[in-house]
Design a protein around this motif. Sequence first.
Motif, PDB file in Angstrom:
ATOM      1  N   PHE A 257      28.206  37.459  43.788  1.00 23.78           N
ATOM      2  CA  PHE A 257      28.900  36.436  43.009  1.00 23.78           C
ATOM      3  C   PHE A 257      29.342  36.992  41.651  1.00 23.78           C
ATOM      4  CE2 PHE A 257      28.768  33.061  39.802  1.00 23.78           C
ATOM      5  CZ  PHE A 257      29.785  32.260  40.291  1.00 23.78           C
ATOM      6  N   LEU A 258      28.430  37.683  40.985  1.00 22.38           N
ATOM      7  CA  LEU A 258      28.771  38.226  39.662  1.00 22.38           C
ATOM      8  C   LEU A 258      29.910  39.236  39.742  1.00 22.38           C
ATOM      9  CD1 LEU A 258      25.274  38.779  38.006  1.00 22.38           C
ATOM     10  CD2 LEU A 258      27.074  37.205  37.285  1.00 22.38           C
ATOM     11  N   THR A 259      29.877  40.073  40.778  1.00 23.02           N
ATOM     12  CA  THR A 259      30.936  41.080  40.918  1.00 23.02           C
ATOM     13  C   THR A 259      32.285  40.405  41.136  1.00 23.02           C
ATOM     14  OG1 THR A 259      29.337  42.534  41.952  1.00 23.02           O
ATOM     15  CG2 THR A 259      31.647  43.129  42.202  1.00 23.02           C
ATOM     16  N   LEU A 260      32.283  39.413  42.020  1.00 24.84           N
ATOM     17  CA  LEU A 260      33.531  38.705  42.278  1.00 24.84           C
ATOM     18  C   LEU A 260      34.016  38.004  41.003  1.00 24.84           C
ATOM     19  CD1 LEU A 260      35.572  37.816  44.498  1.00 24.84           C
ATOM     20  CD2 LEU A 260      34.278  35.705  44.629  1.00 24.84           C
ATOM     21  N   LEU A 261      33.074  37.385  40.302  1.00 18.60           N
ATOM     22  CA  LEU A 261      33.425  36.661  39.083  1.00 18.60           C
ATOM     23  C   LEU A 261      34.095  37.591  38.068  1.00 18.60           C
ATOM     24  CD1 LEU A 261      33.115  33.935  37.573  1.00 18.60           C
ATOM     25  CD2 LEU A 261      30.992  34.823  36.604  1.00 18.60           C
ATOM     26  N   ILE A 262      33.497  38.743  37.835  1.00 18.53           N
ATOM     27  CA  ILE A 262      34.075  39.662  36.848  1.00 18.53           C
ATOM     28  C   ILE A 262      35.436  40.176  37.320  1.00 18.53           C
ATOM     29  CG2 ILE A 262      33.763  41.884  35.676  1.00 18.53           C
ATOM     30  CD1 ILE A 262      31.914  39.932  34.469  1.00 18.53           C
ATOM     31  N   SER A 263      35.570  40.413  38.623  1.00 20.95           N
ATOM     32  CA  SER A 263      36.873  40.863  39.143  1.00 20.95           C
ATOM     33  C   SER A 263      37.937  39.786  38.903  1.00 20.95           C
ATOM     34  CB  SER A 263      36.795  41.146  40.647  1.00 20.95           C
ATOM     35  OG  SER A 263      35.827  42.111  40.924  1.00 20.95           O
ATOM     36  N   ILE A 264      37.598  38.535  39.252  1.00 23.04           N
ATOM     37  CA  ILE A 264      38.570  37.461  39.068  1.00 23.04           C
ATOM     38  C   ILE A 264      38.894  37.298  37.580  1.00 23.04           C
ATOM     39  CG2 ILE A 264      38.970  34.948  39.341  1.00 23.04           C
ATOM     40  CD1 ILE A 264      38.927  36.353  42.023  1.00 23.04           C
ATOM     41  N   MET A 265      37.876  37.428  36.739  1.00 26.74           N
ATOM     42  CA  MET A 265      38.133  37.319  35.302  1.00 26.74           C
ATOM     43  C   MET A 265      39.074  38.430  34.839  1.00 26.74           C
ATOM     44  SD  MET A 265      34.345  36.180  33.976  1.00 26.74           S
ATOM     45  CE  MET A 265      34.658  36.308  32.230  1.00 26.74           C
ATOM     46  N   ALA A 266      38.874  39.636  35.353  1.00 25.25           N
ATOM     47  CA  ALA A 266      39.767  40.741  34.974  1.00 25.25           C
ATOM     48  C   ALA A 266      41.194  40.402  35.399  1.00 25.25           C
ATOM     49  CB  ALA A 266      39.310  42.044  35.616  1.00 25.25           C
ATOM     50  N   GLY A 267      41.333  39.841  36.594  1.00 21.54           N
ATOM     51  CA  GLY A 267      42.665  39.449  37.069  1.00 21.54           C
ATOM     52  C   GLY A 267      43.286  38.378  36.183  1.00 21.54           C
ATOM     53  N   LEU A 268      42.443  37.444  35.726  1.00 18.35           N
ATOM     54  CA  LEU A 268      42.956  36.350  34.880  1.00 18.35           C
ATOM     55  C   LEU A 268      43.358  36.844  33.491  1.00 18.35           C
ATOM     56  CD1 LEU A 268      40.542  33.396  35.763  1.00 18.35           C
ATOM     57  CD2 LEU A 268      42.955  33.667  36.396  1.00 18.35           C
ATOM     58  N   ILE A 269      42.851  37.996  33.111  1.00 22.27           N
ATOM     59  CA  ILE A 269      43.301  38.574  31.839  1.00 22.27           C
ATOM     60  C   ILE A 269      44.597  39.354  32.077  1.00 22.27           C
ATOM     61  CG2 ILE A 269      42.763  40.164  29.952  1.00 22.27           C
ATOM     62  CD1 ILE A 269      39.785  39.738  30.636  1.00 22.27           C
ATOM     63  N   ILE A 270      44.591  40.154  33.135  1.00 23.80           N
ATOM     64  CA  ILE A 270      45.682  41.119  33.292  1.00 23.80           C
ATOM     65  C   ILE A 270      46.986  40.492  33.796  1.00 23.80           C
ATOM     66  CG2 ILE A 270      46.396  43.181  34.598  1.00 23.80           C
ATOM     67  CD1 ILE A 270      43.794  44.342  33.798  1.00 23.80           C
ATOM     68  N   PHE A 271      46.945  39.673  34.858  1.00 19.31           N
ATOM     69  CA  PHE A 271      48.213  39.229  35.442  1.00 19.31           C
ATOM     70  C   PHE A 271      49.024  38.276  34.560  1.00 19.31           C
ATOM     71  CE2 PHE A 271      46.014  41.115  39.022  1.00 19.31           C
ATOM     72  CZ  PHE A 271      46.983  42.031  39.391  1.00 19.31           C
ATOM     73  N   PRO A 272      48.384  37.284  33.906  1.00 20.99           N
ATOM     74  CA  PRO A 272      49.203  36.439  33.035  1.00 20.99           C
ATOM     75  C   PRO A 272      49.908  37.252  31.946  1.00 20.99           C
ATOM     76  CG  PRO A 272      47.097  35.405  33.441  1.00 20.99           C
ATOM     77  CD  PRO A 272      47.024  36.779  34.034  1.00 20.99           C
ATOM     78  N   SER A 273      49.191  38.201  31.329  1.00 20.87           N
ATOM     79  CA  SER A 273      49.849  38.942  30.253  1.00 20.87           C
ATOM     80  C   SER A 273      50.897  39.898  30.810  1.00 20.87           C
ATOM     81  CB  SER A 273      48.832  39.681  29.393  1.00 20.87           C
ATOM     82  OG  SER A 273      47.898  40.318  30.188  1.00 20.87           O
ATOM     83  N   LEU A 274      50.617  40.448  31.972  1.00 26.16           N
ATOM     84  CA  LEU A 274      51.580  41.352  32.610  1.00 26.16           C
ATOM     85  C   LEU A 274      52.928  40.662  32.812  1.00 26.16           C
ATOM     86  CD1 LEU A 274      51.155  44.170  34.003  1.00 26.16           C
ATOM     87  CD2 LEU A 274      51.140  42.928  36.137  1.00 26.16           C
TER      88      LEU A 274
END
Length: 446
Positions: A257-274
């Motif tokens: 769960f934690l691994t998935l959470l951090i991955s999704i959080m990374a995506g939520l930082i990167i794709f909107p700004s991209l």
Amino acid sequence: MPEISEREQWGSKLGFILAAAGSAIGLGSIWRFPYITGQYGGAAFVLVYTLLVFSIGISLMMAEIVIGRRGKLNAVGSFKALGGGAWSIVGWLGVIAAFIILSYYGVIGGWTIAYFIKSFTGLTSHSSSGQIAKTFEIFVSNAGSVIFYQVLFMAATIFVVYNGVGGGIERLCKICMPALFILMLILILRSVTLPGASKGLSFFLKPDFTKITGEVLLAALGQAFFSLSLGIGAMIIYGSYLPEDSNIPSSSAQICFLTLLISIMAGLIIFPSLFAFNMEPAAGAGLTFITLPVVFAKMPAGFLWSALFFVLFFFAALTSSVSLLEVVASYFIDNFGWKRSRATLVLGIIITIAGIPSALSQGAVPINLFGKSFLDAADFFASNLLMPLGGFFISLFLGWKIHNIAKEEINNLSENSFPLTKTWLFILQYIAPICIAIIFISGLRS
Ligand code: PFF
């Protein structure tokens, strides 16, 4: 060989979860996940990845921890102790995979140090995303500096493993992981409130099912294995230090769960700004390093946020790289009686040297293999082929060869037995091997 009864144990239950989550969460979630998601079309990939984490991923994680806790040795030794002969080849495969992964992991780990330093030398004062992308290009084209930072990162890895399992790793995880989590929450807030961010959110979260191909499935499988540190015996080793009264299913669920959470959080930082800055999602291995500074540049005191992020990113990578070196070193410690100091130093140096072609291949010297850069080729071979292959055999081993021991081991808590034991074994006996085989065939043909 060390006496079984003398084997070191984790300082606390939390210690194990932190260390195992520390192994899992690293470059895989913050560097690899966003750029692979960008390359393979976004949300559909994320969906397949998530399904794989909570089916095959979690089952295999429990399998590896069971094998380790029962075998009480590294992967090769544990397989020998539980099943004998030929099965220990699986452990061997893992040692080779860990060697290859660490060789390029050290390169990207080095980038995190370089970017920490760059935070103080004007990285976030650039006004355009083009300039920030250019900074990255110039950095990776400089052979001297990429190798210098790679060596620094590997030296840090060797230092921690040299000092043994409990002390180094546990302490590091306890401080850094919560800090990283909070910082990433703040960065999500900044990123999703940029004008134009919504396009990125839908790229990341709205699946287009027509994008799911054999290639996408294989990439998602590789990402699941890579991000959860599966298939190469890392979790077998961590399990071997685990006390008898620990709850393996619940620890595994928390780690996944934690691994998935951090991955999704990374995506939520990167794709909107991209998307807010009209950048390219399929930019490749540099994606995180090109996108994040753009976000920092839009924050007050951006250089401080940047420095803080890259230092925590470095520690997240370090808690993973130490587990990779541990896989290789513990084999030599347990099987050849090498001293920890000798194993970590000698093997650490050899792996660093083996990583130099990967370090150069990102811009300094065009070293290619099978139409990919050397680093990408090594990553593809280890993550998409060797790790799932290891997982294939581990699931067969647990599901067919030691299922009775496994049942006992997973239910040894007096107060409550594991209600999904049958489902778990069914996944390992049939679902995991068959899915891995099908994905292999469809992915390699496309
Ligand atoms: N899971 C780590 C990451 O996502 O960065 C990488 C890794 C560590 C893979 C340890 C395998 C391993 F044994």
